[in-house]
Design an enzyme around this catalytic site. Structure first.
Site, PDB file in Angstrom:
ATOM      1  N   GLU B  59       0.796  -1.220   0.000  1.00  0.00           N
ATOM      2  CA  GLU B  59       0.000   0.000   0.000  1.00  0.00           C
ATOM      3  C   GLU B  59       0.832   1.274   0.000  1.00  0.00           C
ATOM      4  O   GLU B  59       0.477   2.261  -0.650  1.00  0.00           O
ATOM      5  CB  GLU B  59      -0.952   0.015   1.202  1.00  0.00           C
ATOM      6  CG  GLU B  59      -2.112  -0.977   1.092  1.00  0.00           C
ATOM      7  CD  GLU B  59      -1.743  -2.392   1.475  1.00  0.00           C
ATOM      8  OE1 GLU B  59      -0.590  -2.614   1.924  1.00  0.00           O
ATOM      9  OE2 GLU B  59      -2.593  -3.292   1.329  1.00  0.00           O
ATOM     10  N   HIS B 128     -11.628  -4.249   9.713  1.00  0.00           N
ATOM     11  CA  HIS B 128     -11.979  -3.920   8.321  1.00  0.00           C
ATOM     12  C   HIS B 128     -13.146  -2.951   8.187  1.00  0.00           C
ATOM     13  O   HIS B 128     -13.748  -2.875   7.118  1.00  0.00           O
ATOM     14  CB  HIS B 128     -12.310  -5.206   7.546  1.00  0.00           C
ATOM     15  CG  HIS B 128     -11.114  -5.950   7.053  1.00  0.00           C
ATOM     16  ND1 HIS B 128     -10.210  -6.547   7.892  1.00  0.00           N
ATOM     17  CD2 HIS B 128     -10.652  -6.197   5.799  1.00  0.00           C
ATOM     18  CE1 HIS B 128      -9.261  -7.134   7.180  1.00  0.00           C
ATOM     19  NE2 HIS B 128      -9.502  -6.928   5.902  1.00  0.00           N
TER      20      HIS B 128
HETATM   21  C1  LIG Z   1      -2.730  -4.548   4.639  1.00  0.00           C
HETATM   22  C2  LIG Z   1      -3.681  -5.343   3.834  1.00  0.00           C
HETATM   23  N1  LIG Z   1      -3.759  -5.165   2.489  1.00  0.00           N
HETATM   24  C3  LIG Z   1      -4.627  -5.886   1.739  1.00  0.00           C
HETATM   25  C4  LIG Z   1      -5.439  -6.828   2.321  1.00  0.00           C
HETATM   26  C5  LIG Z   1      -6.417  -7.629   1.468  1.00  0.00           C
HETATM   27  N2  LIG Z   1      -6.063  -9.039   1.401  1.00  0.00           N
HETATM   28  C6  LIG Z   1      -6.636  -9.990   2.148  1.00  0.00           C
HETATM   29  S1  LIG Z   1      -5.995 -11.510   1.879  1.00  0.00           S
HETATM   30  C7  LIG Z   1      -4.921 -10.899   0.727  1.00  0.00           C
HETATM   31  C8  LIG Z   1      -3.994 -11.799  -0.026  1.00  0.00           C
HETATM   32  C9  LIG Z   1      -2.997 -12.386   0.845  1.00  0.00           C
HETATM   33  O1  LIG Z   1      -2.265 -13.333   0.120  1.00  0.00           O
HETATM   34  P1  LIG Z   1      -1.395 -14.391   0.894  1.00  0.00           P
HETATM   35  O2  LIG Z   1      -0.613 -13.696   1.950  1.00  0.00           O
HETATM   36  O3  LIG Z   1      -0.623 -15.167  -0.122  1.00  0.00           O
HETATM   37  O4  LIG Z   1      -2.448 -15.335   1.617  1.00  0.00           O
HETATM   38  P2  LIG Z   1      -3.439 -16.412   0.995  1.00  0.00           P
HETATM   39  O5  LIG Z   1      -4.784 -15.742   0.977  1.00  0.00           O
HETATM   40  O6  LIG Z   1      -2.965 -16.807  -0.350  1.00  0.00           O
HETATM   41  O7  LIG Z   1      -3.405 -17.532   1.972  1.00  0.00           O
HETATM   42  C10 LIG Z   1      -5.082  -9.561   0.560  1.00  0.00           C
HETATM   43  C11 LIG Z   1      -4.303  -8.737  -0.379  1.00  0.00           C
HETATM   44  C12 LIG Z   1      -5.344  -6.978   3.722  1.00  0.00           C
HETATM   45  N3  LIG Z   1      -6.101  -7.836   4.386  1.00  0.00           N
HETATM   46  N4  LIG Z   1      -4.462  -6.245   4.444  1.00  0.00           N
END
Ligand SMILES: Cc1ncc(C[n+]2csc(CCOP(=O)(O)OP(=O)(O)O)c2C)c(N)n1
Ligand SMILES: Cc1ncc(C[n+]2csc(CCOP(=O)(O)OP(=O)(O)O)c2C)c(N)n1
Ligand SMILES: [Mg+2]
Ligand SMILES: [Mg+2]
Lengths: 333, 324, 324, 333
Positions: B59, B128
């Site tokens: 971000e 959130h």
């Molecule tokens: C600071 C922040 N930015 C964006 C998000 C939105 N978000 C939720 S899950 C996710 C993807 C995370 O990917 P990963 O760490 O690979 O976990 P996975 O869901 O694949 O297990 C995102 C971008 C968030 N929760 N927090």
């Protein structure tokens, strides 16, 4: 293969089944109840999650992310209270205040789920610092996904852990997809190049292979305990096709252990995942092929776990919603 | 005039922005949310896929990607799926983007638009559900608008994209499905102008974002009780249209400030302070505040409801202001 | 009682905290600033070097180092040399630390103290003069105190370190050299309690941090004109001691809110809103606001002065409130 | 050595002298004027700064950090207006609103100084994105210190630049000390391991060697221009002993070019820095030893530069403070 006894392997398998049957129940609950929020299921990650939980010792701490259910169950929280939390009920682990994204159970060492990407890794680093300052023999675990490596705070936390020699085990579940994206958006050739650059000992394991993961995490945890320094383990996983479902669904169907032996019956768009990526079916097959357990034994275990989850669901659904006034309590300790 | 839901209207505003200005560019995805309205984004992708980029979960640097590009003359629209994600870019919003023009003594501008989904949205829970526009407003150099409906969303996004300043557009996540008639053609709604959404003579509800919708419903309910409510949608907290707000309270003599940012140092506080400072003598009764109480947003539905400002709290506040 | 400057007093508070609680630990350096008072830190280092650590320039992870350690039972004191640096840790303060206790339903606490130097400080310019406590206050779960003098600084730091909650201590950078008598022994000042720093009958100046010092000076000046000023130091914006504030305005009937956070959605706005809501009928005149105007803080001394709330602006505001 | 013509080398040397004499004047101004804020001088970094400026082409952009004066001067801003800004005067580059920490001059491509660690690198990455989108042939430069690698946003910006293939040249001045600390607090063995892990082409150069730096940056800029991808150059420097002075001082004395040839006259606690780390003295020596220029020629150049700075100082000190009302203008465009 490993020298682990049959009991240990079966104990892991039971955890894995609990994790799977828990998540399948969550899907059913989501289909039935209106208010349940968005879920990030841990299906396909059971070999890793169970291995991590088994590497934990009493007093160890773990912080998880949005994809947390598996860890909650694997580390021993009551599934009834976990369901209740996901349903926002009074008997929920967090009294209904947290929901799926914030499940925690301090009694099992699961200190928190942060739903902010990068939250768990930095908090776990802090927990390791706390443990170190207190002279505890315990270590801290950080669970997070591959997408977390995009976040600056993740890099900062890795640097701190290495610089201050903190006893933290970084568990990176690389399901090759950050969130709903086709792939992680890190410009590195390998995820591990980041901890490597920061001089953190690192390893990789097939995160869908129960035995390999268990052995790897036992070793890694031992390294952290004996050196006091961080270790980073990348667990490769094939993302479960249901992961980017906005609404609850069973794209791969309710798991049927029998499919481990009747691969020809597997069809449909996700056949490949079911055949070769599902850690539960892989483990089932390995047990029987190696003669460690019979199909009947495993089916009986599964039946027990299924009943347990059924009871847990009943408990949760019977739990009332909290009184509105509860919203206003507990802001401060 | 076609009916559009808010998601469609904001996408429409964005499409016009891209059509009219070759420097307009998009960073982010999921501009129409992930709910039932998410298909609205398809039109945008169909026409402008090549001007959209999907960034990593970074971000802070993503904000600067927008600010830095803006400093070279581009007009980036940077989308954050949930407002709280942009907490990771706090410094980049309030201490970098906001200062570019002033601290260079006008040598350079940063015409970037940040677009954030905010609000208590049903199941968002403690982490959130944030609505940080009062926090952003406590900092100079940022224009901040909070559209309460489709028509405003389209016109304000167009104006934000045309503005030479860093602008934050705060969309309430629960309003994406709200539908009304929206002009098909290109238009802008000037930043910093409040709108009286309903004329009334007994009490002024000064509100923004989702609270405007709630206030309109409360007004309908109160009309049956003989209370004639005026609803002022401030639309923008920076700049703040003090004249329109004060004029309304001078007319009715009573005010309710209704807004979803937290109570302490929130938008409702500012509205009450502004009126107290500028129109104290016109007040016939103490002003009443409806805001988010000082507790994290709990997940459980009945708990979440307990902390959400809404129709009945606004109606009660109006009754109180009117001495009923 | 010994004389101490604020830097010495805060170090003294810290030393007592470390002596009394083996779980207290320090993350950061330069706790007494980099100005002429910086030697005050030597005492701390002499006694507790082994319980201090110097972290990298990684504000976000450093915040979590404190929060995570606090979750295991430690009581970290995390210092940021300039408040704006902690903008990089915004999410970690307001969305992580602040939620720990509530969202676990009380299973776990985060007794971390964040210590920040804030304020228009002479040459800080647009990026280094921030006073983000109004922004922090627009979020639940954080205790926030702003000591206006040495005695308060020592007692509030002790209380912050003893608190089971995440607490932010905002020290105005320009007050570090301020000297007064400070008890040598260990003591705490309860968080969330305002103090009437000067009794008066004509007008209440409700203030905090450096504005309290300015208000005291303005009061002395105004006494010569026959205006008897009461000065209320809120000391804490979260929790806010509404009773003490309201009681003062009920007594004098007039109020000036003086504070260095920005005007819009700032602390002064909150104070005026609070009084307007709770003591509207006691007001004999419109409340007056003295706050930081909505402009970045310019570097040039005469420009910086123009945007700084100070003695003469507070005095003018009092005259205005009193109809002079 | 290089094939550069004498003119190019002398032109670089003149920039270096301007940079040095500028900073020395800043110290004198700080001693004389009350309100000047804290300064982060660029003394010792002149070889790098001049080399970077010479690698820039019209239309290129650069973002700098708190240690920015050298870049302001090297890229061609008016020194009188720069002094005026540092003194908070009306004729300052930023009209007095920015001060030392925010000097910029859009006419020379110096878009901004961010005094937040990590600011310049992320903004420059954004500028590169803007240039790329506009199809410009130009590139973007990011100046920052080694300590910047501690910041998460720096890592994120590097990742973005690599992932999106952005034309940005990362200029990392490694003076082996982040701020006032004894050393950078990065757990990496080498700073370059970070860009390396993110697959950014990277190189290292002796940042106090004028010729080496000039050649390196010419090449690096050419790489960025031709590939459109980022390049990271680490410039090693020995930190100037005056760098962590809170109050203005001349720990190494006013630079005397003659010392390049009279090393035995160098004494005191900072003799080592003056003897072997000062890029000005190193360059002076190289000119004369290689026969490229005589001592007299260099001394004459220095005299011209010194006069220039004297005039610039006079201009700045004659400039009035802005009217207080100016504080309130220009918040919005
Ligand atoms: C600071 C922040 N930015 C964006 C998000 C939105 N978000 C939720 S899950 C996710 C993807 C995370 O990917 P990963 O760490 O690979 O976990 P996975 O869901 O694949 O297990 C995102 C971008 C968030 N929760 N927090
Ligand atoms: C976000 C942020 N954190 C902390 C600081 C305080 N600070 C100013 S300079 C500096 C050290 C920077 O070191 P480096 O990048 O190596 O630059 P150098 O001063 O050595 O040239 C720090 C930590 C800041 N300006 N911004
Ligand atoms: Mg992933
Ligand atoms: Mg450095």
């Amino acid at each position: 293969m490993t020298g682990a006894t049959r009991e240990v392997r079966l104990a892991q398998f039971e955890r894995m089944l609990r994790m799977r049957r828990f998540e399948e129940m969550v899907i059913r609950l989501a289909q039935k109840h209106e208010y349940i929020g968005r879920q990030h299921l841990h299906i396909g990650h059971e070999a890793t999650g169970s291995a991590v939980a088994m590497a934990m010792q009493p007093g160890d701490k773990i912080h998880t992310t949005h994809r947390n259910h598996g860890y909650v169950i694997a580390t021993g929280a009551d599934p009834g209270r976990a369901f209740a939390e996901i349903l926002g009920r009074n008997d929920g682990l967090n009294g209904g205040k947290g929901g799926s994204w914030h499940l925690c159970d301090v009694s099992t060492g699961m200190l928190s789920t942060s739903a902010m990407v990068g939250g768990s890794i930095a908090l776990a680093t802090g927990a390791a610092y706390g443990l170190k300052l207190q002279g505890a023999k315990n270590i801290s675990f950080a669970h997070f996904g591959d997408g977390t490596l995009d976040e600056g705070v993740c890099y900062e936390a890795l640097n701190l852990a290495s610089l201050f020699e903190l006893p933290v085990l970084f568990v990176c579940e690389n399901n090759s997809k950050a969130g709903q994206r086709p792939s992680s958006m890190l410009a590195a050739a390998r995820l591990r190049d980041i901890p490597q650059a920061l001089q953190i000992e690192n390893m990789i394991v097939d995160g869908a292979d129960a035995d390999a993961a268990r052995v790897m995490f036992a070793q890694a945890a031992e390294r952290v305990r004996s050196t006091g320094k961080p270790v980073f383990v990348e667990c490769t996983l094939e993302r479960w096709p249901g992961s980017h479902q906005v609404t609850a669904a069973f794209p791969t169907g309710v798991t049927d252990l029998a499919l481990a032996f009747e691969q020809e019956k597997i069809s449909g768009k996700h056949a490949e995942w079911i055949k070769s990526s599902d850690p539960i079916l892989r483990a089932t097959r390995a047990f029987v092929e190696s003669g460690t357990a019979t199909r009947d034994e495993l089916a009986a275990l599964d039946a027990r776990v299924t009943t347990l989850m059924e009871d847990a669901r009943a408990f949760a659904e019977a739990s009332p919603f909290p009184e509105p006034a509860a919203a206003f309590s507990g802001v401060f300790a | 005039m076609p009916q559009m839901n808010l998601a469609e209207a904001l996408i429409d505003g964005l499409i016009w922005s891209l059509r009219k200005d070759p420097k307009a560019t998009i960073i982010g995805r999921g501009m129409a949310g992930h709910g039932p309205e998410h298909h609205a984004e398809d039109r945008l992708k169909a026409e402008f896929a090549s001007r959209m980029v999907d960034p990593p979960t970074s971000e802070a640097a993503v904000a600067q990607l927008g600010v830095g590009a803006a400093m070279t003359g581009m007009r980036p629209f940077v989308h954050y799926g949930t407002a709280v994600f942009a907490y990771e870019a706090w410094n980049q919003f309030v201490n970098e983007a906001a200062n570019v023009h002033y601290m260079s003594n006008g040598q350079i501008k940063a015409p970037v638009t940040f677009h954030l989904f905010h609000g208590i949205r049903g199941g968002g829970g403690p982490q959130h559900s944030g609505s940080p526009y009062a926090m952003y407003a406590n900092n100079p150099g940022l224009e901040i608008v909070m559209p309460s409906g489709p028509r405003d969303a389209k016109g304000l996004i167009r104006a934000a994209m045309a503005s030479d300043n860093p602008t934050i557009v705060m969309q309430h996540a629960l309003l994406l499905g709200l539908t009304e008639e929206v002009p098909e053609e290109d238009y802008m709604i000037p930043l910093g102008k409040a709108e009286v959404k309903r004329q009334g003579k007994d009490v002024s509800v000064i509100a923004c974002s989702r609270s405007v919708v709630d206030a309109m419903e409360a007004a309908t309910e109160l009309a049956k009780e003989g209370i004639d409510v005026e609803v002022v949608d401030i639309r923008s907290i920076a700049p703040l249209d003090v004249d329109t707000i004060v004029a309304s309270v001078r007319k009715t003599g009573r005010m309710v400030a209704a807004d979803e940012t937290y109570e302490i140092c929130g938008v409702a506080s500012e509205l009450i302070a502004t009126v107290s400072i500028h129109a104290w003598s016109a007040l016939k009764a103490a002003p009443v505040r409806v805001a988010r109480p000082m507790t994290p947003v709990p997940f459980s539905p009945p708990l979440e409801k307990a902390v959400t400002p809404g129709v009945s709290k606004i109606a009660d506040a109006c009754r109180k202001a009117c001495g009923r």
